[in-house]
Design an enzyme around this catalytic site. Sequence first.
Site, mmCIF file in Angstrom:
data_model
loop_
_atom_site.group_PDB
_atom_site.id
_atom_site.type_symbol
_atom_site.label_atom_id
_atom_site.label_comp_id
_atom_site.label_asym_id
_atom_site.label_seq_id
_atom_site.Cartn_x
_atom_site.Cartn_y
_atom_site.Cartn_z
ATOM 1 N N ARG A 1 -9.600 11.810 19.425
ATOM 2 C CA ARG A 1 -9.189 12.088 20.818
ATOM 3 C C ARG A 1 -8.997 13.114 21.724
ATOM 4 O O ARG A 1 -9.604 13.502 22.794
ATOM 5 C CB ARG A 1 -7.975 10.920 20.928
ATOM 6 C CG ARG A 1 -8.264 9.565 21.161
ATOM 7 C CD ARG A 1 -6.891 8.822 20.890
ATOM 8 N NE ARG A 1 -6.467 9.146 19.624
ATOM 9 C CZ ARG A 1 -5.568 8.211 18.933
ATOM 10 N NH1 ARG A 1 -4.998 7.199 19.549
ATOM 11 N NH2 ARG A 1 -5.018 8.620 17.907
ATOM 12 N N ASN B 1 0.922 -1.159 0.103
ATOM 13 C CA ASN B 1 0.129 -0.045 -0.046
ATOM 14 C C ASN B 1 0.943 1.208 -0.084
ATOM 15 O O ASN B 1 1.487 1.683 0.946
ATOM 16 C CB ASN B 1 -0.824 -0.055 1.141
ATOM 17 C CG ASN B 1 -1.820 1.010 1.431
ATOM 18 O OD1 ASN B 1 -1.861 1.961 0.402
ATOM 19 N ND2 ASN B 1 -2.476 1.090 2.505
ATOM 20 N N ARG C 1 -2.759 -2.254 -3.190
ATOM 21 C CA ARG C 1 -3.959 -1.237 -2.970
ATOM 22 C C ARG C 1 -4.024 -0.239 -4.051
ATOM 23 O O ARG C 1 -2.844 0.442 -4.234
ATOM 24 C CB ARG C 1 -3.969 -0.637 -1.547
ATOM 25 C CG ARG C 1 -5.088 0.320 -1.362
ATOM 26 C CD ARG C 1 -4.958 0.982 -0.159
ATOM 27 N NE ARG C 1 -6.195 1.722 -0.028
ATOM 28 C CZ ARG C 1 -6.117 2.835 0.717
ATOM 29 N NH1 ARG C 1 -5.126 3.335 1.337
ATOM 30 N NH2 ARG C 1 -7.647 3.745 0.835
ATOM 31 N N GLU D 1 -8.150 -4.060 5.800
ATOM 32 C CA GLU D 1 -7.780 -4.010 4.333
ATOM 33 C C GLU D 1 -6.937 -4.938 3.785
ATOM 34 O O GLU D 1 -7.060 -5.531 2.738
ATOM 35 C CB GLU D 1 -7.792 -2.553 4.118
ATOM 36 C CG GLU D 1 -9.195 -1.815 4.343
ATOM 37 C CD GLU D 1 -8.838 -0.252 4.517
ATOM 38 O OE1 GLU D 1 -8.343 -0.007 5.577
ATOM 39 O OE2 GLU D 1 -9.195 0.410 3.631
ATOM 40 N N GLY E 1 -14.620 4.546 14.767
ATOM 41 C CA GLY E 1 -15.890 3.625 14.822
ATOM 42 C C GLY E 1 -15.456 2.666 15.840
ATOM 43 O O GLY E 1 -16.078 1.931 16.409
ATOM 44 N N HIS F 1 -13.097 3.604 0.169
ATOM 45 C CA HIS F 1 -12.936 2.553 1.505
ATOM 46 C C HIS F 1 -13.720 1.184 1.031
ATOM 47 O O HIS F 1 -14.141 0.678 2.193
ATOM 48 C CB HIS F 1 -13.698 3.241 2.533
ATOM 49 C CG HIS F 1 -12.907 4.337 3.429
ATOM 50 N ND1 HIS F 1 -13.617 5.409 4.016
ATOM 51 C CD2 HIS F 1 -11.726 4.594 3.294
ATOM 52 C CE1 HIS F 1 -12.533 6.142 4.273
ATOM 53 N NE2 HIS F 1 -11.529 5.677 4.116
ATOM 54 N N ARG G 1 -11.701 17.079 6.389
ATOM 55 C CA ARG G 1 -12.626 17.400 5.019
ATOM 56 C C ARG G 1 -14.098 17.841 5.542
ATOM 57 O O ARG G 1 -14.618 17.388 6.479
ATOM 58 C CB ARG G 1 -12.839 16.142 4.200
ATOM 59 C CG ARG G 1 -11.438 15.770 3.768
ATOM 60 C CD ARG G 1 -11.510 14.437 2.952
ATOM 61 N NE ARG G 1 -10.110 13.695 2.770
ATOM 62 C CZ ARG G 1 -10.029 12.439 2.762
ATOM 63 N NH1 ARG G 1 -11.206 11.595 2.895
ATOM 64 N NH2 ARG G 1 -8.921 11.890 2.752
HETATM 65 P P1 ADP Z 1 -6.695 6.489 9.137
HETATM 66 O O1 ADP Z 1 -8.089 6.723 8.375
HETATM 67 O O2 ADP Z 1 -5.783 7.424 8.949
HETATM 68 O O3 ADP Z 1 -6.515 4.989 9.002
HETATM 69 P P2 ADP Z 1 -7.693 5.583 11.874
HETATM 70 O O4 ADP Z 1 -8.626 4.776 11.473
HETATM 71 O O5 ADP Z 1 -6.567 4.965 12.593
HETATM 72 O O6 ADP Z 1 -6.901 6.477 10.608
HETATM 73 O O7 ADP Z 1 -8.369 6.546 12.886
HETATM 74 C C1 ADP Z 1 -7.870 7.694 13.272
HETATM 75 C C2 ADP Z 1 -8.878 8.481 14.130
HETATM 76 O O8 ADP Z 1 -9.347 7.495 15.022
HETATM 77 C C3 ADP Z 1 -8.492 9.688 14.553
HETATM 78 O O9 ADP Z 1 -9.367 10.837 14.815
HETATM 79 C C4 ADP Z 1 -8.200 9.137 16.375
HETATM 80 O O10 ADP Z 1 -8.488 10.285 17.006
HETATM 81 C C5 ADP Z 1 -9.471 8.323 16.384
HETATM 82 N N1 ADP Z 1 -9.362 7.298 17.540
HETATM 83 C C6 ADP Z 1 -8.393 6.480 17.547
HETATM 84 N N2 ADP Z 1 -8.625 5.573 18.847
HETATM 85 C C7 ADP Z 1 -9.328 6.356 19.620
HETATM 86 C C8 ADP Z 1 -10.198 6.422 20.796
HETATM 87 N N3 ADP Z 1 -9.708 5.437 21.759
HETATM 88 N N4 ADP Z 1 -11.143 7.199 20.925
HETATM 89 C C9 ADP Z 1 -11.665 8.008 20.093
HETATM 90 N N5 ADP Z 1 -11.012 8.126 18.754
HETATM 91 C C10 ADP Z 1 -9.955 7.430 18.747
#
Ligand code: ADP
Length: 409
Positions: free
Chosen positions: A290, A7, A96, A389, A338, A185, A246
């Site tokens: 966070r 990737n 990817r 993925e 999520g 995605h 975004r």
């Molecule tokens: P990417 O899309 O770059 O792969 P990720 O899927 O890792 O990103 O998601 C990043 C987001 O997830 C960030 O906004 C981060 O703050 C959030 N995140 C990660 N752990 C937590 C948590 N424990 N509580 C709330 N948000 C979280």
Amino acid sequence: MKIMVINCGSSSLKFQIFDLDDKKSNVLAKGMVEEIGKEKSKLHYKNDKMKKDEEYIKDITAKDHTEALENVATLLLDSKVGIFKDKIQVDAVGHRVVHGGEKFSKSALITKGVKEVIQECFDIAPLHNPPNYQGIIAAEKIFPNVPQVAVFDTAFHQTMQKEAYIYGLPYELYERYHIRKYGFHGTSHEYVSQRAAEILKKDYKKLKLITCHLGNGCSITAVKNGQSVDTSMGFTPLEGLVMGTRTGDMDPYVVLYIMEKEHLGIKEMNDLLNKKSGLKGISGISNDMREIMEAAANGNTRAQYAIDIFTYRITKYIGAYAAAMGGVDAIIFTGGIGENAVSIRQQVLEPLAFLGVKIDKKSNESKEKEKIITKIGSKVKVLVIPTNEELMIARKTKWVVEESNHIYR
Ligand code: ADP
């Protein structure tokens, strides 16, 4: 079968090597090269014999993706940390590729023609397709006799019908420039929707699912009978939900108005829409959920707005997609937010009680990574499923290679 998944981003190359068969999917090694093109790049690496928090890090020079992959190949043969002796024995490489345009509704064995289509899509995916293409060129040079497969982020959404993907623009613009909703995605939405069917022990082809991929980029998909029927990202990944940086959906006239009022050119406006908006723009704090949650807990009102706007839009899309499918059996959360943000899931789901969503507070808060978070008897189930993925790309690569062997035999 041993599959390498690659990737590539503009200055990074991530990889994983899987040992896959019908029953198992072991990761033998994984890692990434960062800061490709800079004076010094960093190679992070881990094999399956290393302890959980152990990692091998090395400073390397990698002026491009080919040099980065050469360094990875050398490490894979290393007598101490490598996983191969004498020769790298991967049976296929899966790449990817973000944009496959309208030509690819499935993964494809890479040929000259496939590479041409990936290049044709540079125009509509200028940040993603060029580095993805560089990864292919690099792997072809370093593993010349190994089949290469492209797995497209857009492919899963090619089952959408015209009413979902055509914009309210003059139709000639679709014909001339292929301006339409593509969605992204796809690999993640497909993985978690299939996994949800497995967990629920239901036939994937008979389920109405809504998958919410909430990471830095966020998108939501309606999956009916195993097919994507609508998704929130569009011609580019800017449409849909409010994301880290975004905007997501808004009145397109706003763009013209801001450009005029603030005297912005196309590049500056692009930066504003893609890099300075969303959670970051609304909160004025960060794009990281966070940090926003912490600030909101400490009474920062703009951080609270960001959370409320973010969750409201997800709830609204879930309602819309339930209507589009004539119902919903399960909602799935994945991606960094999520998978981890308990209170965000709670806030999205509370207004959906009218659909038959009964949240189980304890399961929602549990440390379990993969789980059902609704009460027994909840009409609509809600699941949290960590996305994978890379595994999906490895599986698709295996299928494509097996299918092509079958055809050519
Ligand atoms: P990417 O899309 O770059 O792969 P990720 O899927 O890792 O990103 O998601 C990043 C987001 O997830 C960030 O906004 C981060 O703050 C959030 N995140 C990660 N752990 C937590 C948590 N424990 N509580 C709330 N948000 C979280």
